[in-house]
Design an enzyme around this catalytic site. Sequence first.
Site, PDB file in Angstrom:
ATOM      1  N   HIS A  27      61.450  30.152  32.543  1.00  0.00           N
ATOM      2  CA  HIS A  27      62.246  29.985  31.326  1.00  0.00           C
ATOM      3  C   HIS A  27      62.295  28.501  31.004  1.00  0.00           C
ATOM      4  CE1 HIS A  27      63.848  34.002  32.550  1.00  0.00           C
ATOM      5  NE2 HIS A  27      63.756  34.185  31.242  1.00  0.00           N
ATOM      6  N   ASP A  81      76.525  49.984  14.908  1.00  0.00           N
ATOM      7  CA  ASP A  81      75.150  49.561  14.631  1.00  0.00           C
ATOM      8  C   ASP A  81      74.904  49.813  13.144  1.00  0.00           C
ATOM      9  OD1 ASP A  81      72.438  48.944  14.690  1.00  0.00           O
ATOM     10  OD2 ASP A  81      71.862  50.951  15.360  1.00  0.00           O
TER      11      ASP A  81
END
Length: 1121
Positions: free
Chosen positions: A599, A9
Amino acid sequence: MSDLVLGLDIGIGSVGVGILNKVTGEIIHKNSRIFPAAQAENNLVRRTNRQGRRLARRKKHRRVRLNRLFEESGLITDFTKISINLNPYQLRVKGLTDELSNEELFIALKNMVKHRGISYLDDASDDGNSSVGDYAQIVKENSKQLETKTPGQIQLERYQTYGQLRGDFTVEKDGKKHRLINVFPTSAYRSEALRILQTQQEFNPQITDEFINRYLEILTGKRKYYHGPGNEKSRTDYGRYRTSGETLDNIFGILIGKCTFYPDEFRAAKASYTAQEFNLLNDLNNLTVPTETKKLSKEQKNQIINYVKNEKAMGPAKLFKYIAKLLSCDVADIKGYRIDKSGKAEIHTFEAYRKMKTLETLDIEQMDRETLDKLAYVLTLNTEREGIQEALEHEFADGSFSQKQVDELVQFRKANSSIFGKGWHNFSVKLMMELIPELYETSEEQMTILTRLGKQKTTSSSNKTKYIDEKLLTEEIYNPVVAKSVRQAIKIVNAAIKEYGDFDNIVIEMARETNEDDEKKAIQKIQKANKDEKDAAMLKAANQYNGKAELPHSVFHGHKQLATKIRLWHQQGERCLYTGKTISIHDLINNSNQFEVDHILPLSITFDDSLANKVLVYATANQEKGQRTPYQALDSMDDAWSFRELKAFVRESKTLSNKKKEYLLTEEDISKFDVRKKFIERNLVDTRYASRVVLNALQEHFRAHKIDTKVSVVRGQFTSQLRRHWGIEKTRDTYHHHAVDALIIAASSQLNLWKKQKNTLVSYSEDQLLDIETGELISDDEYKESVFKAPYQHFVDTLKSKEFEDSILFSYQVDSKFNRKISDATIYATRQAKVGKDKADETYVLGKIKDIYTQDGYDAFMKIYKKDKSKFLMYRHDPQTFEKVIEPILENYPNKQINEKGKEVPCNPFLKYKEEHGYIRKYSKKGNGPEIKSLKYYDSKLGNHIDITPKDSNNKVVLQSVSPWRADVYFNKTTGKYEILGLKYADLQFEKGTGTYKISQEKYNDIKKKEGVDSDSEFKFTLYKNDLLLVKDTETKEQQLFRFLSRTMPKQKHYVELKPYDKQKFEGGEALIKVLGNVANSGQCKKGLGKSNISIYKVRTDVLGNQHIIKNEGDKPKLDF
């Protein structure tokens, strides 16, 4: 391979590291690497300081040359016989007509040498576009005055009228505020100096023509900016005279990068004809249009390019209208163009070429490609007249351009700096000339053609080692913030490979922003926008439902999606976007089963579970639409409005996001693999430039070494969705979340979606999803659960556990660099005085209220006045002025007034007096004492400082804010206590003779004595900022790990300031191990380590956070560098 997955990250000032076994899900390693983010602002400060030192050095050198000129010319000066208070501006004006003595002439000429104006204003004055903005307008007004006056005459007039002439200041003229700036071109100073010297030549035969010419050379002489420092005899790689013996024409030429595919070729200017044609062709090939092939033909591309080149004004809207007319379609049917940050269409339009066609002395259309490319090179590389003229003469040795044409090109470059300031293309002219025919003949974009032609990007990756060279990898990342983060990440990758072997997968997530402050602002902006939208939706719903400001809490019971539905209802203008019907808030709340959140595009295609892919619709319409797009479904549904009606509504909507509009209006066939691939790239894969550089470099490295490590770069929004679905909360109070994120990123490579994304998942005939593993038909919700299901049992529970959190390791970049800023640059005066309760004279640093006529200046005055007016130097040394001038003004003039809105506001009595009588003056019998603009006062007792007192000064002159560098830890065996010696950057200096940068043993011993370190104490180790320090209580066996910040509280022996191991700062009053007590309420942890019954150890970590305890670090501290 090792079956291991490495997750990274990469943030702005951190890298989270997570390693897990992809087969078992076992967490092998987790740590957070923390480092100070690279700050471009710091570079600006350093550049500004360097510029200041350089200007001061050059001014000094000009004064030395002036002294030498007077001596060599026999102009003898004796300043003991004249007043030291002569006004140089009066002398400059006098010298235009009257005789000056040698001393007066020297003062006048020296004043102009010190302040000689700005050379580039000579060019700007001819630039028709230079008078844009307030500053430029004032400079223009100055130029107008120069038509009848010299700079000296203007400056003297301002001084006599306003009492000020230098800097940027505002005055009142005819009852109006008027801004004045002391900025004049160098040529005006030259003209003034020439007039003065020609006048003096009439009175003084020693002022010869040679003297005048030499002086004018000193006054106006300037090294060409594109030559840089150095000369033939003194070569330096910072200038044109390189140490290799090479002499460059322009130092900026070496900053042009090399072609990505032809390393011996320089990159082309973006304003070159070739680059403009290449860019537009590439944009055209990316377009999808309503033709049989969905692409533009060669003939159509030729027509479009000719049209663009011959139009005076051109933008995306106009170009798309032309293409639509050419193809007999609507502009809305054209897809595939680039989008800028604000969501507007972008396309190249031959801007530089079209602008150049406006040149009057040059016929651009008659020039060949090579000439246009060369011309763009010259105008991109050079910014000022001198550089442009010299480059044109060099590049076009045949004298292609007349002086008149050169003059127009110079002005054209200045007027269009934004075009030529765009810099350089990634490709060379050579490569683009190979690709342009392909772009005409095919409908492929550049990367596809390069791949087909077998062009390989050149890399300088070394095959000698299997570890990655972070310097080579970051060569193409030009943002210093990103480059630093990536370098840290590559160090981690190398360390991880060294410790754990090659990885099966490396998965990376990179920071969205490139600046810590920008990142915080971006998060705050998004959070505010979301909150504002939610609040507006709730307020509208409440007003319509019950006429109040809030909905009853009861309506949310058993209706967990109601808040989301209300927000979507607000976004959609209270309509169902599939049927076009209005949705009543009463129906939405009371009959919730009638409505569903759908969706827009199937989650199985987009992997986008954000609000941008969701709409509120009638349940019946949702069932009928199924897994199709609105474009595929609406016109065939029984109870729906047409797709054309939806399109018109969506385009007019101000509340729908651009991304949602794109999803609603897409006409692409989502059953095709290339369409699915596009959504995967958009919503899963990070395609930003820096991310692609990292991805490609890592892939090429592993490929070159025949290592089968798969590398991918994922978007932060995808891992954020995983966090949300897995219920893992993110707290930024500590540094743990970086490691947690890294493990989520690592685990994301093992999700079912990666296994399934290449398969045909959707059976459109039955509007159902097929589970490839079981062969069963599953619903959208079940598919969603499958996609976001954690890949390992108990994985999420582990990440949430306290035991896991406590096992995370932390590693910090230690700051041991020795050549940093030693202190603030501000020079402080001091005085000896008794202030307040002082029993004897103490040394005080003087403060200054710079302008008592501003409101801030008055407020600062009153703050000191009310507390202790004896702090003012005037009160002590000029009591008559303070008592008979300052205090009566405070008594007789108001400090509050009523403003235009009738509201009482603060005002400044000093300013009120000035408006009536002019500047306040020091007390005198005739009332003509010196003007008072500022006041000095005793500020604070002198603490840590650097003494820079001149030899003849009676009072100390100092620098403050002395920066700490390191602490040397000693152990006194006699007392059984540790002793801390603090060193500052200012303690280091260059040794005479050797030039070594060091602390002399003598100076070190003095500091040692001052810090209370016994001569027989044993040296243990050195602590730098962010070194880890383990403190143990030898009696209770308690121990705690800290980060060392600095030796602090110099008047207290052996005190240090500490920071927590796992977070940025302590909470106020936070408990530590018993022997150290608690943190101060302010959050600062300043503790004395000269205690009995404690042991101190230095803890060294690698980039993976692995700890190594250091008890002793050699026999003596390092003093040479």
